[in-house]
Each structure stands twice: as structure tokens, then as C-alpha cells.
Write a protein that holds these residues in place. Structure first.
Motif, PDB file in Angstrom:
ATOM      1  N   ALA A 248      41.716  37.433  49.492  1.00  0.00           N
ATOM      2  CA  ALA A 248      41.490  38.159  48.241  1.00  0.00           C
ATOM      3  C   ALA A 248      40.348  39.154  48.380  1.00  0.00           C
ATOM      4  O   ALA A 248      40.443  40.307  47.935  1.00  0.00           O
ATOM      5  CB  ALA A 248      41.203  37.172  47.114  1.00  0.00           C
ATOM      6  N   CYS A 249      39.249  38.730  49.006  1.00  0.00           N
ATOM      7  CA  CYS A 249      38.118  39.638  49.203  1.00  0.00           C
ATOM      8  C   CYS A 249      38.490  40.791  50.138  1.00  0.00           C
ATOM      9  O   CYS A 249      38.006  41.911  49.980  1.00  0.00           O
ATOM     10  CB  CYS A 249      36.916  38.880  49.755  1.00  0.00           C
ATOM     11  N   ALA A 250      39.338  40.513  51.128  1.00  0.00           N
ATOM     12  CA  ALA A 250      39.768  41.573  52.044  1.00  0.00           C
ATOM     13  C   ALA A 250      40.545  42.654  51.293  1.00  0.00           C
ATOM     14  O   ALA A 250      40.459  43.841  51.635  1.00  0.00           O
ATOM     15  CB  ALA A 250      40.628  40.987  53.159  1.00  0.00           C
ATOM     16  N   ILE A 251      41.280  42.259  50.270  1.00  0.00           N
ATOM     17  CA  ILE A 251      42.048  43.232  49.485  1.00  0.00           C
ATOM     18  C   ILE A 251      41.168  43.930  48.453  1.00  0.00           C
ATOM     19  O   ILE A 251      41.216  45.157  48.304  1.00  0.00           O
ATOM     20  CB  ILE A 251      43.226  42.533  48.780  1.00  0.00           C
ATOM     21  N   LEU A 252      40.338  43.162  47.760  1.00  0.00           N
ATOM     22  CA  LEU A 252      39.578  43.697  46.632  1.00  0.00           C
ATOM     23  C   LEU A 252      38.251  44.316  47.031  1.00  0.00           C
ATOM     24  O   LEU A 252      37.779  45.249  46.378  1.00  0.00           O
ATOM     25  CB  LEU A 252      39.322  42.570  45.614  1.00  0.00           C
ATOM     26  N   PHE A 253      37.619  43.795  48.088  1.00  0.00           N
ATOM     27  CA  PHE A 253      36.303  44.285  48.511  1.00  0.00           C
ATOM     28  C   PHE A 253      36.318  44.618  50.005  1.00  0.00           C
ATOM     29  O   PHE A 253      35.657  43.938  50.808  1.00  0.00           O
ATOM     30  CB  PHE A 253      35.229  43.226  48.223  1.00  0.00           C
ATOM     31  N   PRO A 254      37.076  45.618  50.410  1.00  0.00           N
ATOM     32  CA  PRO A 254      37.208  45.914  51.848  1.00  0.00           C
ATOM     33  C   PRO A 254      35.909  46.347  52.510  1.00  0.00           C
ATOM     34  O   PRO A 254      35.819  46.345  53.734  1.00  0.00           O
ATOM     35  CB  PRO A 254      38.249  47.050  51.864  1.00  0.00           C
ATOM     36  N   GLN A 255      34.883  46.702  51.718  1.00  0.00           N
ATOM     37  CA  GLN A 255      33.604  47.114  52.311  1.00  0.00           C
ATOM     38  C   GLN A 255      32.778  45.914  52.767  1.00  0.00           C
ATOM     39  O   GLN A 255      31.765  46.090  53.445  1.00  0.00           O
ATOM     40  CB  GLN A 255      32.798  47.937  51.303  1.00  0.00           C
ATOM     41  N   MET A 256      33.190  44.703  52.441  1.00  0.00           N
ATOM     42  CA  MET A 256      32.462  43.504  52.855  1.00  0.00           C
ATOM     43  C   MET A 256      32.448  43.363  54.375  1.00  0.00           C
ATOM     44  O   MET A 256      33.381  43.789  55.051  1.00  0.00           O
ATOM     45  CB  MET A 256      33.119  42.255  52.267  1.00  0.00           C
ATOM     46  N   MET A 257      31.394  42.720  54.876  1.00  0.00           N
ATOM     47  CA  MET A 257      31.292  42.413  56.300  1.00  0.00           C
ATOM     48  C   MET A 257      31.167  40.905  56.463  1.00  0.00           C
ATOM     49  O   MET A 257      30.489  40.237  55.679  1.00  0.00           O
ATOM     50  CB  MET A 257      30.073  43.105  56.916  1.00  0.00           C
ATOM     51  N   LEU A 258      31.826  40.358  57.487  1.00  0.00           N
ATOM     52  CA  LEU A 258      31.713  38.950  57.825  1.00  0.00           C
ATOM     53  C   LEU A 258      31.178  38.803  59.238  1.00  0.00           C
ATOM     54  O   LEU A 258      31.407  39.671  60.088  1.00  0.00           O
ATOM     55  CB  LEU A 258      33.076  38.252  57.730  1.00  0.00           C
TER      56      LEU A 258
END
Length: 285
Positions: free
Chosen positions: A154-164
């Protein structure tokens, strides 16, 4: 993670950037995420005290198919998500929930996030059960991995600017999600690892949820108005986070003194909006 989760987002005065959003450099968990963390950890301790993975608590709550369990024991589709086999199992699941749950809960609110989290876990269980039937295998399933992998998707779709952080290297969350999906897919094909099939099904559940919502399938309101409001809210949040990320990167490299008056004002307002949103979400039930 998002700009509010970065260590250098804290002001020199202590207490967290913008009035207490962080503690000791770590993001503060949201309401439902906090409850989920305590529930999982509490049940893990109780499981350890009552026989571990082979004890009565796991036998009562694990996801099992006939003949191991009755088809009418429907609670298993939910309870299995809160049981874990060992310290490593629960550690990585709770780390994922701790960092990836709050952005979704802030976006959707506590009630909707909890339903989403549970939905991904149920879909993960369905995927696991179907493969068990197809392969003729029979063993119980426990763990929150399906729900947590749903949060990653879900985060990959909604918040693509996130880094893991993946294998000690920061990677975009979409890259991490694809790599995990490929890894789990290969282990299912090569090793017949049905637990990893549940992980994939949890990620699929998140995709179904989000794109179903975008098409108005998960809402009672008309499709067009729901989709437009949803997209506008996501766009506003993403634009704000991108600009704050740029300003905080500038602080990290050049120091606070390099900011213009308008940049300082924007940071203050953005921080206040996020603080108010957190307080509103924490009061919801």
C-alpha cells in the motif's frame, strides 16, 4: 521513511520537530498501530508462557483447515494474524508495522486502517489455504506477515517517495516491494513455501483494496466524487512531503541558517498541520 520520520527533522530544542511528533529520533506510533503492537507483543509473551508454537493458544488461534480444525471455526482467519512462532518472526513483523502502519493510518483514519490491515491478513490466509488444497499439504499458519506485507504494498502505491532499508542499503519502497514479491514468488515455486505464498497474497490484498477503492468499489458514495477527493488528498500530501523533504535535505547539508523566511514558515505550518492530523486520528474510534 517520510520526512516526519527522519532523524534530522527534530529541532535543537528537543521534543521533536513541530511539537512532539518524534521521540528519541523515532516516529511516534499512531493509535491503532500502537494497539496492534501491544496486542501482538502481549500475545507473544502469553504464547511463550503457554507452550510456545506447539501450545494450546496457537492450536486455538492458528489458521488450520479440515481435518485439523472445523470449517466453522471462522475466528482463525483473524486470530492467526496475532500469533508468532519466535522472536525473529515477531521482531521483523512489528518493525514493519511500526514504520509502515502510521502513514496509512494518518491517511485513512484508525477505523479504515484497521479494516485494511485485517483484510490483507484474511486475503493472505485465503491464498495460503488455496495453495494447501492444491498441493495437498496441511500445516497451520500464524503471523502478521500478510498484513505487514500488505502495508508495504500500500505504501509503495500511495507513497512512492518513501525509502526502505533493504540489506543495509536505502532503496525506494517500490523497488523493495517488487524485490520482496519476486523473492517470495521464487521460494514458493522452488521450495513450495506456502508461508511465503501468504505474504504474496497479503500484498495482492493491498493492491485489490487500493485499486478497488479508486474505482469506487469499496465506497457507498458515487464513484466520481469519491475518486476525485481521494486523488486530491493524496496529491496534496505528496506535494507537501516532497517540498518538506527538499527543505530538510537543505538543513542537513547547509544548516538551519540557510533557510529563507518562507521556507521556515512552510516547515512550521506543515508541522502544525501534521500534528493536528495526528491528534485528530488518535481521538477517533
Amino acid at each position: 521513511m517520510s520526512w516526519r520520520d527522519r532523524p534530522y527533522a527534530a529541532e535543537d530544542g528537543g521534543g521533536g520537530f513541530g511539537g512532539g511528533g518524534m521521540s528519541f529520533g523515532l516516529p511516534r506510533p499512531t493509535y491503532v498501530v500502537k494497539i496492534l503492537l501491544f496486542t501482538n507483543l502481549g500475545l507473544f509473551v502469553l504464547t511463550s508462557l503457554t507452550g510456545g508454537p506447539g501450545g494450546g493458544l496457537v492450536r486455538l488461534g492458528a489458521l488450520m483447515l479440515p481435518p485439523q480444525a472445523s470449517i466453522f471455526e471462522v475466528w482463525r482467519w483473524v486470530t492467526y494474524q496475532y500469533l508468532h512462532a519466535d522472536v525473529i518472526h515477531i521482531f521483523f513483523n512489528m518493525i514493519g508495522l511500526y514504520f509502515l502502519g502510521p502513514p496509512l493510518e494518518r491517511l485513512w483514519g484508525p477505523k479504515k486502517f484497521f479494516i485494511f490491515y485485517t483484510f490483507c491478513g484474511v486475503v493472505a490466509g485465503v491464498g495460503f489455504a488455496l495453495l494447501q488444497i492444491m498441493t495437498g499439504q496441511s500445516f497451520p499458519l500464524i503471523g502478521a506477515s500478510g498484513s505487514v506485507l500488505g502495508c508495504i504494498a500500500a505504501c509503495a502505491i500511495l507513497f512512492p517517495q518513501m525509502m526502505l532499508i533493504l540489506l543495509f542499503f536505502p532503496v525506494p519502497i517500490r523497488v523493495a516491494a517488487v524485490l520482496l514479491a519476486v523473492l517470495y514468488g521464487l521460494t514458493v515455486l522452488a521450495d513450495r513455501n506456502l508461508s511465503n505464498a501468504a505474504h504474496l497474497a497479503g500484498m495482492a490484498g493491498a493492491v485489490i483494496w487500493i485499486y478497488g477503492e479508486r474505482r469506487g468499489l469499496l465506497a457507498n458514495r458515487p464513484r466520481r466524487s469519491r475518486q476525485g477527493a481521494w486523488q486530491q488528498r493524496i496529491q496534496r500530501m505528496q506535494e507537501e512531503e516532497r517540498r518538506v523533504d527538499q527543505i530538510l535535505d537543505k538543513i542537513r547539508v547547509q544548516g538551519m541558517g540557510s533557510l529563507t523566511w518562507s521556507e521556515k514558515r512552510f516547515l512550521k505550518r506543515a508541522s502544525e498541520r501534521r500534528r493536528q492530523l495526528d491528534e485528530q486520528q488518535s481521538r477517533r474510534t
